[in-house]
Write a protein that holds these residues in place. Sequence first.
Motif, PDB file in Angstrom:
ATOM      1  N   GLU A 194       0.692  -1.035  -0.057  1.00  0.00           N
ATOM      2  CA  GLU A 194      -0.056   0.030   0.054  1.00  0.00           C
ATOM      3  C   GLU A 194       1.002   1.115   0.173  1.00  0.00           C
ATOM      4  OE1 GLU A 194      -3.271   2.239   2.840  1.00  0.00           O
ATOM      5  OE2 GLU A 194      -2.394   0.317   3.334  1.00  0.00           O
ATOM      6  N   LEU A 195       1.937   1.270   0.891  1.00  0.00           N
ATOM      7  CA  LEU A 195       2.933   2.600   0.872  1.00  0.00           C
ATOM      8  C   LEU A 195       3.575   2.534  -0.524  1.00  0.00           C
ATOM      9  CD1 LEU A 195       4.073   4.459   2.901  1.00  0.00           C
ATOM     10  CD2 LEU A 195       5.801   2.821   3.450  1.00  0.00           C
ATOM     11  N   GLY A 196       4.081   1.377  -0.930  1.00  0.00           N
ATOM     12  CA  GLY A 196       4.911   1.732  -2.216  1.00  0.00           C
ATOM     13  C   GLY A 196       3.916   2.036  -3.311  1.00  0.00           C
ATOM     14  N   VAL A 197       2.709   1.700  -3.465  1.00  0.00           N
ATOM     15  CA  VAL A 197       1.537   2.034  -4.532  1.00  0.00           C
ATOM     16  C   VAL A 197       1.230   3.561  -4.275  1.00  0.00           C
ATOM     17  CG1 VAL A 197      -0.719   1.964  -5.222  1.00  0.00           C
ATOM     18  CG2 VAL A 197       0.698  -0.237  -5.016  1.00  0.00           C
ATOM     19  N   GLY A 198       0.955   3.831  -3.072  1.00  0.00           N
ATOM     20  CA  GLY A 198       0.887   5.440  -2.761  1.00  0.00           C
ATOM     21  C   GLY A 198       1.877   6.122  -3.242  1.00  0.00           C
ATOM     22  N   ILE A 199       3.096   5.803  -2.817  1.00  0.00           N
ATOM     23  CA  ILE A 199       4.289   6.603  -3.276  1.00  0.00           C
ATOM     24  C   ILE A 199       4.460   6.738  -4.710  1.00  0.00           C
ATOM     25  CG2 ILE A 199       6.839   7.001  -3.031  1.00  0.00           C
ATOM     26  CD1 ILE A 199       6.634   5.964  -0.271  1.00  0.00           C
ATOM     27  N   SER A 200       4.372   5.367  -5.534  1.00  0.00           N
ATOM     28  CA  SER A 200       4.445   5.595  -6.982  1.00  0.00           C
ATOM     29  C   SER A 200       3.309   6.255  -7.492  1.00  0.00           C
ATOM     30  CB  SER A 200       4.443   4.002  -7.368  1.00  0.00           C
ATOM     31  OG  SER A 200       5.564   3.288  -6.616  1.00  0.00           O
ATOM     32  N   VAL A 201       2.047   6.149  -7.091  1.00  0.00           N
ATOM     33  CA  VAL A 201       1.274   6.912  -7.627  1.00  0.00           C
ATOM     34  C   VAL A 201       1.476   8.539  -7.565  1.00  0.00           C
ATOM     35  CG1 VAL A 201      -1.082   7.743  -7.654  1.00  0.00           C
ATOM     36  CG2 VAL A 201      -0.577   5.173  -7.521  1.00  0.00           C
ATOM     37  N   ALA A 202       2.045   8.747  -6.530  1.00  0.00           N
ATOM     38  CA  ALA A 202       2.379  10.329  -6.058  1.00  0.00           C
ATOM     39  C   ALA A 202       3.259  10.657  -7.217  1.00  0.00           C
ATOM     40  CB  ALA A 202       2.741  10.563  -4.775  1.00  0.00           C
ATOM     41  N   MET A 203       4.501  10.055  -7.238  1.00  0.00           N
ATOM     42  CA  MET A 203       5.447  10.428  -8.204  1.00  0.00           C
ATOM     43  C   MET A 203       4.953  10.340  -9.617  1.00  0.00           C
ATOM     44  SD  MET A 203       9.002   8.442  -6.423  1.00  0.00           S
ATOM     45  CE  MET A 203       9.889   9.790  -7.546  1.00  0.00           C
ATOM     46  N   VAL A 204       4.061   9.496 -10.285  1.00  0.00           N
ATOM     47  CA  VAL A 204       3.736   9.475 -11.496  1.00  0.00           C
ATOM     48  C   VAL A 204       2.763  10.658 -11.802  1.00  0.00           C
ATOM     49  CG1 VAL A 204       2.153   8.070 -12.925  1.00  0.00           C
ATOM     50  CG2 VAL A 204       4.174   6.899 -11.583  1.00  0.00           C
ATOM     51  N   VAL A 205       1.752  10.825 -10.827  1.00  0.00           N
ATOM     52  CA  VAL A 205       1.003  12.127 -10.584  1.00  0.00           C
ATOM     53  C   VAL A 205       1.675  13.157 -11.110  1.00  0.00           C
ATOM     54  CG1 VAL A 205      -0.853  13.389  -9.698  1.00  0.00           C
ATOM     55  CG2 VAL A 205      -1.238  11.130  -9.639  1.00  0.00           C
ATOM     56  N   GLY A 206       2.698  13.514 -10.026  1.00  0.00           N
ATOM     57  CA  GLY A 206       3.370  14.701 -10.155  1.00  0.00           C
ATOM     58  C   GLY A 206       4.105  14.650 -11.541  1.00  0.00           C
ATOM     59  N   LEU A 207       4.926  13.662 -11.993  1.00  0.00           N
ATOM     60  CA  LEU A 207       5.555  13.776 -13.100  1.00  0.00           C
ATOM     61  C   LEU A 207       4.722  14.179 -14.319  1.00  0.00           C
ATOM     62  CD1 LEU A 207       8.419  13.252 -14.562  1.00  0.00           C
ATOM     63  CD2 LEU A 207       7.598  10.850 -14.724  1.00  0.00           C
ATOM     64  N   VAL A 208       3.708  13.643 -14.576  1.00  0.00           N
ATOM     65  CA  VAL A 208       2.636  13.806 -15.601  1.00  0.00           C
ATOM     66  C   VAL A 208       2.159  15.101 -15.490  1.00  0.00           C
ATOM     67  CG1 VAL A 208       0.391  12.824 -16.612  1.00  0.00           C
ATOM     68  CG2 VAL A 208       1.922  11.160 -15.737  1.00  0.00           C
ATOM     69  N   ALA A 209       1.765  15.691 -14.359  1.00  0.00           N
ATOM     70  CA  ALA A 209       1.229  16.766 -14.328  1.00  0.00           C
ATOM     71  C   ALA A 209       2.348  18.174 -14.513  1.00  0.00           C
ATOM     72  CB  ALA A 209       0.740  16.900 -12.899  1.00  0.00           C
ATOM     73  N   GLY A 210       3.522  17.754 -14.466  1.00  0.00           N
ATOM     74  CA  GLY A 210       4.734  18.704 -14.685  1.00  0.00           C
ATOM     75  C   GLY A 210       4.898  18.575 -16.271  1.00  0.00           C
ATOM     76  N   LEU A 211       4.843  17.365 -16.700  1.00  0.00           N
ATOM     77  CA  LEU A 211       5.171  17.318 -18.060  1.00  0.00           C
ATOM     78  C   LEU A 211       4.003  17.924 -18.925  1.00  0.00           C
ATOM     79  CD1 LEU A 211       6.792  13.682 -18.280  1.00  0.00           C
ATOM     80  CD2 LEU A 211       8.106  15.834 -18.565  1.00  0.00           C
ATOM     81  N   GLY A 212       2.508  17.454 -18.420  1.00  0.00           N
ATOM     82  CA  GLY A 212       1.772  18.048 -19.369  1.00  0.00           C
ATOM     83  C   GLY A 212       1.404  19.557 -19.373  1.00  0.00           C
ATOM     84  N   ILE A 213       1.607  20.115 -18.200  1.00  0.00           N
ATOM     85  CA  ILE A 213       1.712  21.660 -18.090  1.00  0.00           C
ATOM     86  C   ILE A 213       2.836  22.403 -18.963  1.00  0.00           C
ATOM     87  CG2 ILE A 213       2.519  23.335 -16.419  1.00  0.00           C
ATOM     88  CD1 ILE A 213      -0.498  22.895 -16.340  1.00  0.00           C
ATOM     89  N   SER A 214       3.909  21.648 -18.781  1.00  0.00           N
ATOM     90  CA  SER A 214       5.023  22.025 -19.868  1.00  0.00           C
ATOM     91  C   SER A 214       5.006  22.025 -21.297  1.00  0.00           C
ATOM     92  CB  SER A 214       6.597  21.378 -19.333  1.00  0.00           C
ATOM     93  OG  SER A 214       6.697  21.473 -17.935  1.00  0.00           O
ATOM     94  N   ARG A 215       4.298  21.012 -21.197  1.00  0.00           N
ATOM     95  CA  ARG A 215       4.086  20.683 -23.062  1.00  0.00           C
ATOM     96  C   ARG A 215       2.811  21.606 -23.416  1.00  0.00           C
ATOM     97  NH1 ARG A 215       3.826  16.418 -26.833  1.00  0.00           N
ATOM     98  NH2 ARG A 215       3.310  17.196 -28.468  1.00  0.00           N
TER      99      ARG A 215
END
Length: 657
Positions: A194-215
């Motif tokens: 549960e902890l690993g999934v939560g951290i992974s989701v957080a990092m993916v969401v942050g990465l996607v949001a940052g890349l999306g805004i940048s693009r």
Amino acid sequence: MSIETVTGLAPVEAFALVGVLGVGAQWVAWRLHLPAIVVMLAVGLLAGPVLGVFDPARDIGGLVQPLISLAVAVILFEGGLTLDLHKLGDAKKGVMRLVFVGAPLGWLSSALALHYGAGLGWEASTVFGGIMVVTGPTVIAPLLRTAKLSRRPANLLQWEAIVNDPVGALAAVLAFEFVLVGREAESFSGALIELGVGISVAMVVGLVAGLGISRAFREAWVPEYMKVPVLFVTMLAAFALPDMMLHESGLLAVTVMGLVIANADLPSFEELRRFKEHATILLVSGVFILLAASLDFASLSTLTWRAGLFVALVILLARPLTVLISLAFSGLPRNEKLLIAFTGPRGVVLVAVAGLFGERLAAAGVDDGAVIGPLAFILVLATVVLHGFTLAPFARFLGLAQSGTPGVLFIGGSRFTTALAEALKKAEVPVLIADPNHARLVRPRATGLPVFYGDVLSEAAEHSLEILSYKTIVAATENDAYNTLVATDLAPEFGHDQTWQIARHRAEQARHALPTQLGGRAFGAGKTFRELEDLIIGGWRIAMTGLTDEFTFEDWKAGRTGAHLIGYVPTDGSFKRVTPDDIEVLFPNRAEARIEDLPEEQRETAREALRRRLTDARRNSARAKLGAGVRIVALVPPESETKEAVVEAANSKKPHA
């Protein structure tokens, strides 16, 4: 209305009060040269538990915790926006050590201080110890502005605070999950998944949001006027989505999002970052007022002498040992290690997250959980007050900060700037001349003035210039457009009142006039670059004359009828400009003479307008700036050595008391 009938503030009134108290406290701190965090805490305590005017739980209710959580998310996102990896420079190695080595060590040492110092059980100590990894960008940033540290230790402290904030929150999540596993007999592997999934989701969401805004911003999918709103709502979504799966993981998501955007090299990045800085100042002010006003003195009364022992252990042992071990064999100078080791203020994130997990631990049956909130507040209060008042003098003692007089950064190595910089240097005002043209630096270098070869707006300048050492910038090259660009770009950093620019060619003509938002404040007696150079070539010189009770400004003016007043050096050793309004008041005959050059039908109207402007209040204000002890800086015409010139030479060598 009697005091007994007061039931509290309406939510709108409460929000207005929080804003006024928070921003007002920051303004008072600026005026009195005090640490802003200390003043905000004092104001919050006064309005809340001391006077009872404002009680967040009573006046705002259930919105307090969500507001603090969202504010912390915005603060961390803005912190992520400052994490431009290209700007780390020589601080990169130290930052990596403080994050990858310092965070685990800080967790361990803090847990030990809590267990053996404060007397908490291992469960509460482990959870709270993870939260204590954070050092607080909301506290570090104002302290760095006040202390004016050297570039590398300032970068180390700022980056450590920003990166370790979400790390500390996630460490607390990890420890809390372990506590629940032990108490609820859940599967250990399930908790880790549960902890690993939560951290992974957080990092993916942050990465996607940052890349999306940048693009989206780079491809112009979003119009300019909507960029800030789109950025803001995307950040909120990036915080909320992971938080639904794992509490506090949204902090990691927004930090990653800010980091991605900061390194995307967006053309509009500076505008976005400055907006977030302004929003962060408002939010930091509000959160500190809310937290201080929410303090319950009754909960503090449950603390014993061991709370003081805990704070002493953290400040004197846990923090120094963590930093010194992390930075061992890093190549950093000893004084920089000492400064970082004994600088660890805690801030908003610590109090907010500690209060949240303290309640959850108490609900889970951990008795010590109720003590975490009061301990966190005591730690924040102690470190904020201690470092707020000691960081600047400690940095000066170690030789890692400017020792007093704010300097002047001249853009352009002309005859005029060289002469002015020479005069200021003799008056012990720090100066630096920067110019992208190497040939223009020959003259100031020959006179022994410090110079910087390159564009002051370049990354090289950002990496090598100790920009915090200078309070004032003077744009004075031969290129009016470049002067305007430099002044406009650096004004938010230096402050508009401290960003000056010589007159532009034909600026008085309507078709060449610029909006007031562009460029710097008027400087150089209204003269253009060519006019100033011609005067220096013609034998004019920069003269510095000290005023006394016997030799007043009127005496100086009588002996320097043709001089152009440039500025003055008050008793604090800084350099101040003389505004056009002051010139008009101090030299009324010159203003009258300009009226005579107008067409006859306009003269009477101009004289009446001048009479309205020349009020007693304006006269007194302008003359008060030029009292005894002040040194006048002026551009004076060629002349023989006179008695007044001798006085001038003698007085220019040292400040007057």
